[in-house]
Every structure is written in C-alpha cells, then in structure tokens.
Write an enzyme that holds these catalytic residues in place. Sequence first.
Site, short mmCIF file in Angstrom:
data_model
loop_
_atom_site.label_atom_id
_atom_site.label_comp_id
_atom_site.label_asym_id
_atom_site.label_seq_id
_atom_site.Cartn_x
_atom_site.Cartn_y
_atom_site.Cartn_z
N GLY A 369 -3.48 -3.22 8.37
CA GLY A 369 -3.30 -4.24 7.35
C GLY A 369 -2.11 -3.91 6.46
O GLY A 369 -1.10 -3.35 6.89
N SER A 370 -2.25 -4.21 5.16
CA SER A 370 -1.10 -4.17 4.25
C SER A 370 -0.56 -2.79 3.94
O SER A 370 0.55 -2.67 3.40
CB SER A 370 -1.46 -4.90 2.95
OG SER A 370 -1.64 -6.28 3.19
N VAL A 371 -1.32 -1.70 4.24
CA VAL A 371 -0.73 -0.37 4.01
C VAL A 371 0.47 -0.17 4.93
O VAL A 371 1.31 0.70 4.70
CB VAL A 371 -1.76 0.75 4.22
CG1 VAL A 371 -2.81 0.74 3.12
CG2 VAL A 371 -2.41 0.67 5.59
#
Length: 650
Positions: A369-371
């Site tokens: 995801g966004s990491v």
Amino acid sequence: MLPLRSRADRAGRTERPRYATAGSQQSRGQQGAARKPRQPAGRVRPSAAVRRMANGWSHPIAAGTSYRRLRIGLVVVLLLFVAVVGRLVYIQSADASAWAAEAKDSREISVKLNAPRAGSIVDRNGAVLATSVQAKAIFADPGEVDHVPGTPANKLVPGLAEATAAKLAGVLGVPEQTLLAKMTKKTNTTTGKAIRFVFLAHRLDPAVANVVTSMNLPGIGTQDEKRRDEPGHDLAANIIGFTNSEGVGAAGLESSFNKVLAGQDGQHTYEADQSGIQIPAGYDKTVPARPGTGIKLTIDNDVQYQAQQIIAQQTRAAGGSFGTAVVLDVKTGQVLADASYPAYDAANPGDSNPTTWRDVATQTVVEPGSVHKAITIGAGLQTGVIQPDTVLDLPGSITKGGVRFTDTHSHGQVKMTLQGILTQSSNIGTITVADKLGAQRLYDFQKAFGLGASDDLGLPGESSGIVQPVKNWSGPSYGGIPIGLGVAVTPMQMASVYQTIANNGVRVQPSLVSGTIAPDGTYVPKAAPKQTRVLSPENAAAMRWLLEGVATQEGTAPAAAIDGYRVAGKTGTGGQVAGNHYESGNVTSFVGMAPADAPRYVVAIFVKVPDKAEGGPIAGPAFHDLMSFVLRHEAIPPTGSVRPPLKIYG
C-alpha cells in the site's frame, strides 16, 4: 616255495605232449634226464588258473582294472590336496587382509557418539535464548532384550522383550508398541549384519534415566547427551525455532543453522563376542564427537520483549489475525527486534498450531500500500523529474487501464506540494510523479531498494516477494504499482526501504546473525553486509523532511508522534493475496524513523485486520509505543531542533 612255472602255466594253459620222431630220441632222452619225475598215475594236476587263485592271484583282467582305479583315485586325492593347499596359500597371502577384515567386521559393533548441541543462541549482549543442558538417552540392544544375563548362554526368555517394553512405556512416555518395534531384531540392509544399537528416547531428565537404570532390564542402557532449553519460552521463538525429538532443528534458526549448532557426531567401534560383550584386547577405535558452535544475534532481548508485547496487544485489540514489529539500526542494518503475532512457546512447540511458528516479518508476503509511495517519490527526486519544492497540479481523479484512482480526501483540481502528497497520502499525486518517472525507472528503483529479493537473514522460508518487470504490467498497473498495489513484499523489506532513507540513501542489507561463538568461546564476526547507494545524501534528507508531516495532525498518523522527537514515516493500507484472490480485510502499516533529522532507528509495524481499517489508527500507536521505548532504552536524546512548518498546498 612254489616251483617256477612254465610260460604255459603263467598263461593259464597245460602243455600238450609232443610226439618225437625217430631222429629225436637222443635229445629226448637227454632232456628227460634233467626233468622231474612225472606225477603218479591217477593224480590229477590242478590247472594253472586254479593254482594261481589258491596262491592269492586274481584274474589278469580284474587285476589290471584295480590298478587303474587305484592310480586314478590317487591322482584325484593328490589334485584335491593340491587345490586345498593352494587355496590356503592364497588366503594366507594374496587374500589374507580381505578375509581378516571380513572376520573382524563380523565381530565389530559401532555406536554413534552424538555430538553435543553445545552451540547456544544468544542475543547481542550474550543473554541466552536457546541452550543445551545435560540430559540422558535410553537405548536398547535388540540382540539382548530377550536374554537374561548371567544365565547359561544368556538364556532366551520368550516374551521378555514385550515385558520390557511394557515397563518402559510408562516411564518414558512412549507407546509400548513403538518401543517393541524398535527393540525387535533387525538386519542392516547395507551390511547384512544384525542391528545391535537403537535409541528408544532422547533428552530425558537424568532422574528418569536413573529410574530406568534401577529396573536392571536386559539389553537396556543409558547414554549422556544434551537437551535444548529455551529459557524465554515465547521470547523470540519465531526467530529461534526449536528442535525435534531427535535433536534436529525443525524451525527457525535452529533449523537453518542446524549443522553449525549441532556439531559433528563421533563413533565408537569395537570388537565384541557373540554375547555382544567387548573383547578386552580386540579392535577399539573412538572418533570423538565435535561439539556445535553457537551463534550470536543482533537482537536485543529487552527490545524484542517489548516489541512482542506491543504487537500482540495492538493486534488483539484490532481483532487482527497476524502482526509484526521490526526494529532496525539505521547505520548497521542490524535487527534489534523481529516480533511476530501470534507467537508460541518454543519450549513446547507441540502445544501450538504450526501456523504460529512462522516469522511474519520475513515469511509473510503482503501488499504494502502507501508505504511504497516513498519509493516512487524518492526515485523521482533521484532522477531529477521532481524537486523537493515541486508543486503538482492534480485533478480530482486519474484513470489507468480503465481503472479510476482517487484520493481518500476528495478534492477537485488542486495544487499540492510533495510534502502534501506524502502527508495526506495522495494517490493521484504519486501516480503523477510515476508518470514523469516512467515505468522502467520505477521498477529499477524498486529493485535497488531491495524489493523482489530475499534479505538472506538466515531464517528458513524467507520470501523474496514479487516485483513485476514492466513487460508484465497491464494498464491498471501504471496506477496501482506506484502506490503499492500489485506489489508483493515482506514487512522486513519495507523496513529496509526506510532504513535506506534514514541512512542518507545507503541501503545496508539487514542482518540478524552477527557471528558465531566457538566451543572455546572465540567469537567470529560475520562478514560485513552488502551496502548499496540508492539515493544521494541530499535527496535522502529531502525525503525525511517530506515524510515528517505524516505524524502530525495534518497527516494520516498523528498517533505516531513522540513528544520531544521529530518523527518521519508513512502509513500504508494494502491487502493480502492468497492464491488467485485477495483475502478479506486490510494489512495496515506504519514505517518510520526517529529522530527524523538524525535518525538512529527504524520501526515497522504491520497488522492484518478483518475490516477496511487504515494504517494510521492501528499501526500508528504501536509505532509510538515501540519507538519511544527504543529511544529510552538506547538513551537517544532529542536533537532539540524544530520541525519546519508544513506546506501542503502550493
């Protein structure tokens, strides 16, 4: 003495009288003077054949046959004698060693001397995580279990083996039939010799062995050995692993470093008589066992314990199925903690579900995801397609391959800074940067940051994850991959990405084992880990500044903030793929560093939850608690600097 016989006599014939002529009378008269008188009339002279028989002579044909038979028999006896002598000479000269060796082998008994698993597993400060303690093994001689020692010829007693198995079953905790099967006489399929030594049980308390010895059972004995103990029980269990009933590593480092920890078995070989008793002056050779070597880990027991407590509490509170907490030293890449939930008791692994034995940080693959957005933005800075102060004009949505991507914060057309894109986790802004960067360069930076390759920490089953080359991308991949969808990573890999940013752009391959400890206590450090420059120091510093807004009230993880310290990090919300489908729920995460302006440690938190929760509210608090403990434990003071004000919109 018998009178000489005429040729006619010897031929078995009687001469017929010859009739003389007138001219021969003189000669006959002279001959008659020299002859013996004729036999009296009326007496019949026996034939020559009869006379010969009376004097022990046989028929000439029978005599010849007997002579031939005698000669043939003598020849046969001589040939047999020569053959026997020749064979003896051959055995005693050319083949003597082979026959002697075979004879010796038939009397030899070999007993394996188990190498003590002397290698302990200790933390970075020498605290013991797993070690070996004194124990006993019980063994049997299948050739003796049904004989009574001291009786004539060791008298065989039917049913004695069964009775012995019944007595041992309760003491050893092993089923009677299992013991009896081991004690049953068998032959080695390779050598053809009877098997005279089998183990019945391992790693018993000496007190149990004393009970067995007191029973005085025929063919049953004890042997010293070591037993593996894990004093911390569940402490670092998912890393350490355990050994099986045979003393062989079955999980974790106990498995992958089994040969190092176990050492090398020895062997005692000796000659024995038919009763299995060693011959005092016979062959006797011992190859001593070599004890195992210990390994020293990079983890800190105190940090590991705290990490396990925090991740367990947070995962249970969120109703999650699994979680992990990783702590990395920024400068060295060393793992100070690698905690998994659920955990198990390494001292009693049989009481737990095997699914709890895995190390979540290295064996579980998730969608980041966004990491992952830190990779996309960092690559954009490094290639120069964007600058730290770049402002992007972003639409309310963006479509790739027929898939529409939006931000969690709905907006129309807006100008946003890079700091704003990371602070509010803008999908549209990150995809826009990826468009400028290009798919191939994004893929190259994914690999440079360590994705798609095992970290080779030494744990079994470490996953490499999956990073797709550009040729495998579909239309939606150009929108999903930049924001961490359609990418498979391990939590340890993502922790390493942020270690690279914290370490001024130099990736240091993570390490879990720092070196080995020889039986004499000599420490041998492991080779230095591989280092790779991914970002320039300037771009790494810029990334840390851009990431500082996340742990603020304007960001997605205000709960990750730590009083007195500057924190830089990123939240993530991804999924978990099982087979060809996504499992329900989300994998929430926060990966960050502190102090942000002079980073010392990176903490990564991943929690799988059953609902659509996001990373900030779940992983953020766990990061705060664990990083706060690490900073206090390592006595890292605040830098005293003040974070520059945020600028989200341009």
